[in-house]
Design a protein around this motif. Structure first.
Motif, PDB file in Angstrom:
ATOM      1  N   ILE A  30     -10.081  -1.947   4.207  1.00 52.11           N
ATOM      2  CA  ILE A  30      -9.697  -2.241   2.827  1.00 52.11           C
ATOM      3  C   ILE A  30     -10.825  -3.038   2.183  1.00 52.11           C
ATOM      4  O   ILE A  30     -11.615  -3.692   2.868  1.00 52.11           O
ATOM      5  N   ASP A  31     -10.906  -2.952   0.864  1.00 49.91           N
ATOM      6  CA  ASP A  31     -11.955  -3.712   0.182  1.00 49.91           C
ATOM      7  C   ASP A  31     -11.484  -5.160   0.029  1.00 49.91           C
ATOM      8  O   ASP A  31     -10.288  -5.459   0.033  1.00 49.91           O
ATOM      9  N   PHE A  64      -0.757  -5.694   7.598  1.00 43.93           N
ATOM     10  CA  PHE A  64      -0.977  -4.307   7.978  1.00 43.93           C
ATOM     11  C   PHE A  64      -0.079  -3.365   7.172  1.00 43.93           C
ATOM     12  O   PHE A  64      -0.539  -2.347   6.635  1.00 43.93           O
ATOM     13  N   ASP A  65       1.179  -3.705   7.105  1.00 43.93           N
ATOM     14  CA  ASP A  65       2.136  -2.805   6.453  1.00 43.93           C
ATOM     15  C   ASP A  65       1.986  -2.800   4.934  1.00 43.93           C
ATOM     16  O   ASP A  65       2.301  -1.804   4.270  1.00 43.93           O
ATOM     17  N   ARG A  66       1.490  -3.892   4.383  1.00 40.06           N
ATOM     18  CA  ARG A  66       1.376  -3.966   2.929  1.00 40.06           C
ATOM     19  C   ARG A  66       0.093  -3.324   2.411  1.00 40.06           C
ATOM     20  O   ARG A  66       0.086  -2.694   1.358  1.00 40.06           O
ATOM     21  N   ARG A  99       1.774   5.059   3.425  1.00 39.61           N
ATOM     22  CA  ARG A  99       3.204   5.335   3.358  1.00 39.61           C
ATOM     23  C   ARG A  99       3.500   6.801   3.066  1.00 39.61           C
ATOM     24  O   ARG A  99       4.630   7.257   3.269  1.00 39.61           O
ATOM     25  N   GLU A 100       2.505   7.534   2.597  1.00 47.62           N
ATOM     26  CA  GLU A 100       2.732   8.943   2.279  1.00 47.62           C
ATOM     27  C   GLU A 100       2.466   9.843   3.480  1.00 47.62           C
ATOM     28  O   GLU A 100       3.287  10.706   3.813  1.00 47.62           O
ATOM     29  N   ASP A 131       1.189 -16.496  -1.550  1.00 49.02           N
ATOM     30  CA  ASP A 131       1.743 -15.633  -2.592  1.00 49.02           C
ATOM     31  C   ASP A 131       2.184 -14.286  -2.033  1.00 49.02           C
ATOM     32  O   ASP A 131       3.227 -13.745  -2.416  1.00 49.02           O
ATOM     33  N   GLU A 132       1.369 -13.728  -1.144  1.00 48.81           N
ATOM     34  CA  GLU A 132       1.691 -12.430  -0.562  1.00 48.81           C
ATOM     35  C   GLU A 132       2.494 -12.554   0.742  1.00 48.81           C
ATOM     36  O   GLU A 132       2.949 -11.552   1.295  1.00 48.81           O
TER      37      GLU A 132
END
Length: 602
Positions: free
Chosen positions: A278-279, A262-264, A269-270, A195-196
């Motif tokens: 990540i959880d 990694f990028d998602r 991005r800020e 899906d991702e």
């Protein structure tokens, strides 16, 4: 100080007085020591793994000549207002002054063969390679422990080592382990999220009897119940090194899908850079369940991409998007990691906005010596791909400032974790837990100073490289059981307690020792000594784009190396671009063995 203590002195002989059997030895920091030999110390030549002991005790007087580097282990005895040093063991680096055996053309290649043989036997015995038998924890002599969680990263690190051993030796037994390990990772420890359109990797596989349970989140104390970035990074290390040899398109597909992960989910991005954790439910870096790892960045999440897999992925493909990722990585390091206003050591942990995190876990406001050296090493690699003044300046700056603050100037070798700030009135940066020296931090020093010397030609960097190589080869090689020790004491004696007694653990699995051998062979032979070396590949002829095999062993200064000759299945082959370091593979089905001779350009 009316007491005795044992210690080690490393340095160059400047004089020897035969009547008193006393050598004057000058250490790296310029101090002179009178080293007494009248107690009849044992003396030996440095030896590689798999080599016999070579006694030099009978030639001690003849070998103690000016210009010779040595290690002397002995006892300091109270004497007047100071101490005298009585040597008990002496290690010479070569048969003649100025000779360093680890600069021999095949030294590091042979060492890697021995390490690979140790781990192959430890994990699989003399039988077939079956990764169901793999164990994360391996005892000193290679025996397996009862603990049976197969950690993804330790399998990947073993795969990296075996792939590297094949590239230097052409021994199919090592490639078999690398390929079977890669298949095992893909079949058992990879999760494909259709899906991702991403791939992520399980922490490990827990096997209890006939029951196998996949561990999604980390069970390591620093990262418990989270998905740490560095575990995802190192899951790629072994497969990508194997991809350089085989061109298996499935490996490249997995790597690209992991980069999309990694990028998602990890990329900030800020403010830039990558979050460290990540959880496991929302795949968010900003969830309260992460505790002190919430919205944090560190060296591993920002910089470890390069040495673990990204440089090798670029070397295999030449894809500009990987070069761009590398440039982003090192631009981020140059911008945020130096901290000269507060400490000579780089800053390693950050909040989201790049403010310094000096209260995190065990690290607090402390420096990992090896991470500083690792940054210098990798900046010089990147500077070969895309030269920038800021890359070379930071690398040489670190190379210049580190020896007196992270190195042991009397005994040789490099320390572990130290305080980033000195206490008032003190000259030294205090050790956090101990003054022991870990094998992986010696690797970073060796590679940093070898590439600094190879790229700049500055003699001071060669001196540091030789010092680091000397200490590692004199004290970390386990001539009794095989492979290398995890830790030694400051004086070089092995430290064999707890997990530091093991040859396999959460922290150790053939990766750093094999990376050291592979790249020390490359830097010593091609960058420094001008000696050619052979690299071995076994590609699927449809694996690489346009049937082009890229054979550059590392990111080296432009124009410094070229292809000298190519053989395919033992026969000379001439369809290659010597300067581009590429071989156009023949239009035949199946896989072929390719041997490429790479030579230095002088």
């Amino acid at each position: 100080m009316n007491f005795t203590f044992s210690d080690t002195i490393a340095g160059q002989v400047t004089a020897y007085d035969r009547p008193t059997s006393t050598a004057t030895v000058v250490t790296a920091d310029g101090r002179e020591f009178a080293v007494s030999m009248d107690g009849g110390p044992s003396a030996e030549l440095m030896r590689n793994l798999g080599e016999p002991y070579t006694d030099a005790s009978g030639q001690l007087d003849a070998m103690l000549v000016p210009g010779r580097f040595l290690f002397a282990y002995g006892v300091f005895y109270p004497h007047g207002d100071g101490h005298i040093f009585d040597a008990k063991r002496v290690v010479f680096l070569g048969r003649r002054p100025g000779e360093y055996r680890f600069e021999e053309q095949n030294w590091w290649i042979h060492q890697l063969e021995e390490i690979a043989a140790f781990y192959r036997k430890a994990q699989f015995g003399d039988g077939p390679v079956d990764f169901a038998d793999y164990r994360t924890n391996i005892r000193l002599g290679g025996e397996k422990t009862d603990s049976h969680v197969q950690e993804t990263d330790t399998i990947s690190r073993l795969v990296y080592g075996m792939a590297s051993a094949y590239m230097l030796t052409g021994n199919d037994a090592y490639l078999e382990v690398a390929e079977r390990g890669t298949e095992y990772l893909r079949a058992n420890l990879r999760f494909v999220d259709a899906d991702e359109d991403i791939v992520y990797w399980y922490h490990g596989l827990k096997i209890e009897g006939d029951v196998q349970r996949k561990l999604f989140t980390s069970e390591f104390s620093d990262d418990y119940d989270a998905i740490p970035m560095y575990e995802q990074i190192y899951a790629l290390a072994g497969p990508v090194q194997t991809y350089r040899i085989t061109g298996d398109p499935r490996i490249k597909s997995d790597a690209e899908a992991t980069l999309r992960l990694f990028d998602r989910f990890y990329l900030d991005r800020e403010s830039g850079g990558y979050f460290s954790h990540i959880d496991p439910i929302l795949l968010s870096a900003d969830h309260e369940s992460l505790g002190e790892n919430r919205a944090r960045k560190n060296w591993n999440s920002v910089g470890d991409h390069a040495p673990a897999y990204l440089i090798n992925l670029y070397l295999a493909t030449g894809d500009p998007k990987y070069a761009k990722f590398l440039e982003y990585t090192f631009d981020t390091i140059v911008e945020h990691f130096p901290d000269d206003k507060n400490s000579p050591f780089v800053q390693e942990r950050f909040h989201r906005d790049w403010s310094h995190d000096t209260a995190h876990g065990w690290q607090l406001n402390r420096a990992v010596v090896g991470h500083n050296l690792k940054i210098a090493w990798n900046l010089m690699r990147m500077n070969s791909l895309k030269p920038k003044a800021e890359y070379a300046e930071l690398a040489t700056h670190i190379g210049d400032i580190m020896p007196p603050i992270g190195g042991d100037r009397q005994r040789g070798g490099w320390y572990d974790v130290v305080e980033r700030m000195r206490r008032e009135g003190e000259e030294h940066y205090r050790f956090v837990w101990h003054d022991r020296k870990a094998w992986w931090q010696q690797e970073q020093a060796v590679l940093a100073y070898l590439i600094l010397f190879g790229a700049t030609g500055q003699d001071r960097f060669q001196d540091e490289a030789r010092g680091a190589e000397s200490f590692y080869n004199a004290f970390f090689l386990d001539h009794d059981e095989g492979a290398v020790y995890f830790n030694v004491l400051a004086n070089g004696l092995p430290y064999l307690l707890g997990t530091e007694r093991l040859k396999g653990s959460h922290s150790m699995s053939m990766y750093h020792s094999s990376e050291l051998c592979f790249l020390a062979a490359v830097y010593n032979n091609l960058l420094i000594s001008g000696k050619a070396m052979d690299l071995h590949f076994k590609p699927d002829l449809d694996g690489f784009d346009d049937r082009v095999l890229r054979v550059a062993p590392d990111l080296l200064p432009a124009g410094s190396i070229r292809i000298g000759a190519v053989e395919i299945e033992g026969e000379p082959y001439d369809d290659y671009d010597a300067d581009a370091l590429t071989v156009r593979l023949p239009e035949t089905p199946g896989r072929v063995k390719v041997k490429v001779t790479v030579e230095a350009v002088r």
